[in-house]
Design a protein around this motif. Structure first.
Motif, mmCIF file in Angstrom:
data_model
loop_
_atom_site.group_PDB
_atom_site.id
_atom_site.type_symbol
_atom_site.label_atom_id
_atom_site.label_comp_id
_atom_site.label_asym_id
_atom_site.label_seq_id
_atom_site.Cartn_x
_atom_site.Cartn_y
_atom_site.Cartn_z
ATOM 1 N N VAL A 1 0.812 -1.211 0.000
ATOM 2 C CA VAL A 1 0.000 0.000 0.000
ATOM 3 C C VAL A 1 0.848 1.263 0.000
ATOM 4 C CG1 VAL A 1 -2.040 -1.042 1.056
ATOM 5 C CG2 VAL A 1 -0.222 -0.104 2.520
ATOM 6 N N GLU A 2 2.086 1.172 0.454
ATOM 7 C CA GLU A 2 2.937 2.352 0.479
ATOM 8 C C GLU A 2 3.271 2.848 -0.926
ATOM 9 O OE1 GLU A 2 6.353 1.589 2.873
ATOM 10 O OE2 GLU A 2 5.209 1.385 4.742
ATOM 11 N N GLN A 3 3.052 1.991 -1.916
ATOM 12 C CA GLN A 3 3.294 2.400 -3.302
ATOM 13 C C GLN A 3 2.095 3.093 -3.926
ATOM 14 O OE1 GLN A 3 4.623 -1.876 -4.023
ATOM 15 N NE2 GLN A 3 5.834 -0.801 -5.576
ATOM 16 N N LEU A 4 0.957 3.071 -3.243
ATOM 17 C CA LEU A 4 -0.258 3.612 -3.842
ATOM 18 C C LEU A 4 -0.192 5.117 -4.123
ATOM 19 C CD1 LEU A 4 -3.141 1.613 -2.127
ATOM 20 C CD2 LEU A 4 -2.530 1.633 -4.547
ATOM 21 N N PRO A 5 0.346 5.957 -3.232
ATOM 22 C CA PRO A 5 0.377 7.388 -3.551
ATOM 23 C C PRO A 5 1.070 7.686 -4.882
ATOM 24 C CG PRO A 5 0.843 7.052 -1.230
ATOM 25 C CD PRO A 5 0.825 5.696 -1.855
ATOM 26 N N GLU A 6 2.217 7.070 -5.104
ATOM 27 C CA GLU A 6 2.932 7.320 -6.359
ATOM 28 C C GLU A 6 2.156 6.752 -7.550
ATOM 29 O OE1 GLU A 6 7.272 6.389 -8.474
ATOM 30 O OE2 GLU A 6 6.892 5.796 -6.399
ATOM 31 N N THR A 7 1.601 5.557 -7.378
ATOM 32 C CA THR A 7 0.886 4.919 -8.482
ATOM 33 C C THR A 7 -0.370 5.687 -8.862
ATOM 34 O OG1 THR A 7 1.720 2.753 -7.810
ATOM 35 C CG2 THR A 7 -0.211 2.779 -9.248
ATOM 36 N N LEU A 8 -1.150 6.109 -7.867
ATOM 37 C CA LEU A 8 -2.358 6.856 -8.174
ATOM 38 C C LEU A 8 -2.030 8.250 -8.721
ATOM 39 C CD1 LEU A 8 -4.807 5.929 -5.274
ATOM 40 C CD2 LEU A 8 -4.452 4.815 -7.484
ATOM 41 N N GLY A 9 -0.907 8.800 -8.300
ATOM 42 C CA GLY A 9 -0.459 10.063 -8.889
ATOM 43 C C GLY A 9 -0.147 9.897 -10.368
ATOM 44 N N THR A 10 0.504 8.777 -10.702
ATOM 45 C CA THR A 10 0.794 8.486 -12.105
ATOM 46 C C THR A 10 -0.495 8.281 -12.885
ATOM 47 O OG1 THR A 10 2.896 7.453 -11.514
ATOM 48 C CG2 THR A 10 1.972 6.899 -13.673
ATOM 49 N N PHE A 11 -1.430 7.542 -12.287
ATOM 50 C CA PHE A 11 -2.720 7.319 -12.946
ATOM 51 C C PHE A 11 -3.393 8.649 -13.274
ATOM 52 C CE2 PHE A 11 -7.357 7.149 -12.278
ATOM 53 C CZ PHE A 11 -7.706 6.380 -13.381
ATOM 54 N N GLN A 12 -3.420 9.541 -12.311
ATOM 55 C CA GLN A 12 -4.082 10.829 -12.544
ATOM 56 C C GLN A 12 -3.369 11.628 -13.625
ATOM 57 O OE1 GLN A 12 -6.263 13.109 -9.527
ATOM 58 N NE2 GLN A 12 -4.567 14.568 -9.619
ATOM 59 N N ARG A 13 -2.059 11.631 -13.617
ATOM 60 C CA ARG A 13 -1.323 12.375 -14.643
ATOM 61 C C ARG A 13 -1.582 11.790 -16.036
ATOM 62 N NH1 ARG A 13 2.536 12.255 -10.610
ATOM 63 N NH2 ARG A 13 3.649 10.487 -11.562
ATOM 64 N N MET A 14 -1.740 10.461 -16.104
ATOM 65 C CA MET A 14 -1.972 9.819 -17.398
ATOM 66 C C MET A 14 -3.385 10.041 -17.915
ATOM 67 S SD MET A 14 -0.093 6.106 -17.183
ATOM 68 C CE MET A 14 -0.575 5.733 -18.882
ATOM 69 N N ARG A 15 -4.354 10.146 -17.024
ATOM 70 C CA ARG A 15 -5.745 10.082 -17.443
ATOM 71 C C ARG A 15 -6.526 11.401 -17.342
ATOM 72 N NH1 ARG A 15 -6.704 7.163 -20.911
ATOM 73 N NH2 ARG A 15 -8.916 7.371 -20.401
ATOM 74 N N LYS A 16 -6.194 12.246 -16.393
ATOM 75 C CA LYS A 16 -7.043 13.408 -16.133
ATOM 76 C C LYS A 16 -7.059 14.384 -17.307
ATOM 77 C CE LYS A 16 -8.183 16.576 -12.339
ATOM 78 N NZ LYS A 16 -8.279 17.871 -13.029
ATOM 79 N N GLU A 17 -5.900 14.754 -17.792
ATOM 80 C CA GLU A 17 -5.840 15.718 -18.890
ATOM 81 C C GLU A 17 -6.524 15.161 -20.141
ATOM 82 O OE1 GLU A 17 -2.550 18.262 -21.504
ATOM 83 O OE2 GLU A 17 -1.915 17.069 -19.775
ATOM 84 N N ARG A 18 -6.290 13.872 -20.424
ATOM 85 C CA ARG A 18 -6.907 13.264 -21.599
ATOM 86 C C ARG A 18 -8.434 13.231 -21.462
ATOM 87 N NH1 ARG A 18 -6.324 9.921 -26.058
ATOM 88 N NH2 ARG A 18 -7.843 8.237 -26.241
#
Length: 424
Positions: free
Chosen positions: A333-350
């Motif tokens: 779970v400690e990896q979730l902040p970085e992973t969800l940050g990457t998800f948002q950067r990949m998907r939000k703008e698109r």
């Protein structure tokens, strides 16, 4: 690997896509769905290569009886042909390596449910989520339901659509959708309900047809191998503010399209009942994830779209796939902040750009008769039969929009990001 426990709220297309890819990535997934059964209701969907390639990868696309349209045409409401492409199905596969396909929403949802269950997803029906506690220790989230059962998970995925409860929990306030000023009449005709033999032949030979006019447009395409015809009429909203869906009046509907192309009005003459849906949208969110990285929103919960580019379903499937693919490298779970940050950067703008393009497509298709409409039609007809190279009023075949929209490959995009970050 220590798998994450993931609860997905909603068994729509975004939730099922996330469930399938998260399980394939090695995690334990439960889907909570408020409906007591996934009923045989719905209408047509246009699945474009950015999503069909994922359905193919999951072994789902091959199980659905769909139609790959060989032509795509845009008509002025008078019947004048403005744009046309032959061999559309072949051209799309050649350019993007995956099909453009028209299918029934029910067929797609049922095929995705079957795949999810085969993979071991725990699908719980008849369970409405009433609240979340995202501030718990661990930092596991707690999910409250109308049955009184409390679920907990490392990660909650809010895939509960336009009227999202998880979105409200993230914001900490009520957040109703906003009217767009349009509504949709959604119609599915069986082949045997169509009396005119000429129209029957049209249904048996799949193509996508648009009719565009002042303040309105219509789109039609075949389903289930030519056994059905899906027709959507997009018109100004006349429903009361607090009504999202209502029975439609046939004569009222036909009056809106009186004097339009005879092909469209002849199709409308075969309809016996009709319903209309208010088209709603939402303002952009500042974030799609919770401060403790135990909630992520996907699909209509964070970026609902007008249907004018058919990307609501497609981008929702992209969201679920990208999230699941990114989680493949998460073992703690400690990896979730970085992973969800990457998800948002990949998907939000698109996602937000696609939503913006749907409003622009409405503008270009709904021009009132006048100078701008004449300029649009002059441009479109001047390019009939030619290969398009620059901006084009119909984004369905615009080479600029089509390339970044249909050419998106979720798996390759995730691989690219992971290579940059050094993820094996």
């Amino acid at each position: 690997m220590s798998p994450l426990s993931i609860i997905i709220v909603g068994a729509g297309l975004s939730g099922l896509a996330a469930a399938i890819q998260c399980v394939l990535s090695g995690h334990e997934v439960t889907v909570l769905e408020s409906a007591r059964e996934l009923a045989e209701i719905g209408a047509g969907l246009q699945i474009t290569p950015n999503a069909s390639r994922l359905l193919q990868n999951w072994g789902i696309y091959q199980k659905i009886r769909s139609c790959e349209p060989s032509t795509i045409s845009v008509y002025r409401y008078t019947g004048q042909l403005l744009a046309h492409e032959d061999n559309f199905d072949q051209n799309i596969k050649y350019k993007y390596g995956a099909p453009f396909s028209d299918m029934h929403r029910v067929d797609l949802q049922q095929a995705m449910v079957q795949k999810a269950r085969e993979l071991g997803v725990n699908l719980v029906l008849g369970t409405r989520v009433t609240g979340l506690d995202l501030e718990t220790e661990a930092p596991r989230a707690e999910v409250y339901t109308d049955s009184g059962v409390i679920w907990d998970a490392d990660l909650v995925v809010g895939a509960d659509g336009l009227w999202s409860k998880t979105r409200e929990c993230l914001l900490g306030k009520s957040d109703p959708p906003l009217p767009t000023g349009d509504l949709a009449y959604r119609i599915v005709l069986r082949w045997d309900e169509i009396k005119d033999e000429r129209l029957r032949d049209m249904v048996r030979n799949p193509g996508v047809r648009f009719w565009i006019g002042p303040g309105c447009h219509a789109v039609g395409y075949s389903l289930r191998g030519g056994e059905m015809f899906n027709l959507v009429l997009l018109v100004p909203d006349d429903l009361p503010e607090d009504v999202a869906r209502a029975d439609g009046n046939l004569e009222e509907m036909k009056k809106l399209f009186a004097g339009w192309d005879a092909v469209l009005t002849d199709l409308l003459s075969n309809i016996s009942t009709v319903h209309k849906w208010k088209l709603l949208h939402r303002d952009h969110l500042p974030t799609w994830t919770s401060p403790h990285s135990n909630l992520a929103l996907i699909g209509d919960a964070c970026h609902p779209m007008l249907p004018y580019l058919a990307q609501g379903a497609n981008s929702s499937i992209e969201d679920g796939a990208v999230l699941g693919l990114l989680l493949a490298s998460v073992t703690d779970v400690e990896q979730l902040p970085e992973t969800l940050g990457t998800f948002q950067r990949m998907r939000k703008e698109r996602g937000e750009e696609i939503a913006r393009q749907t409003f622009l497509q409405r503008r270009d298709f709904h021009l009132r008769d006048g100078v701008e409409q004449e300029e649009r039609d002059r441009l479109m007809t001047s390019l009939l039969g030619q290969e398009l190279e620059g901006p084009f009023p119909s984004r369905w075949t615009c080479p600029i929009v089509q390339k970044w929209l249909y050419g998106y490959d979720a798996e390759k995009e995730v691989e690219k990001i992971q290579r940059k970050s050094g993820v094996p």
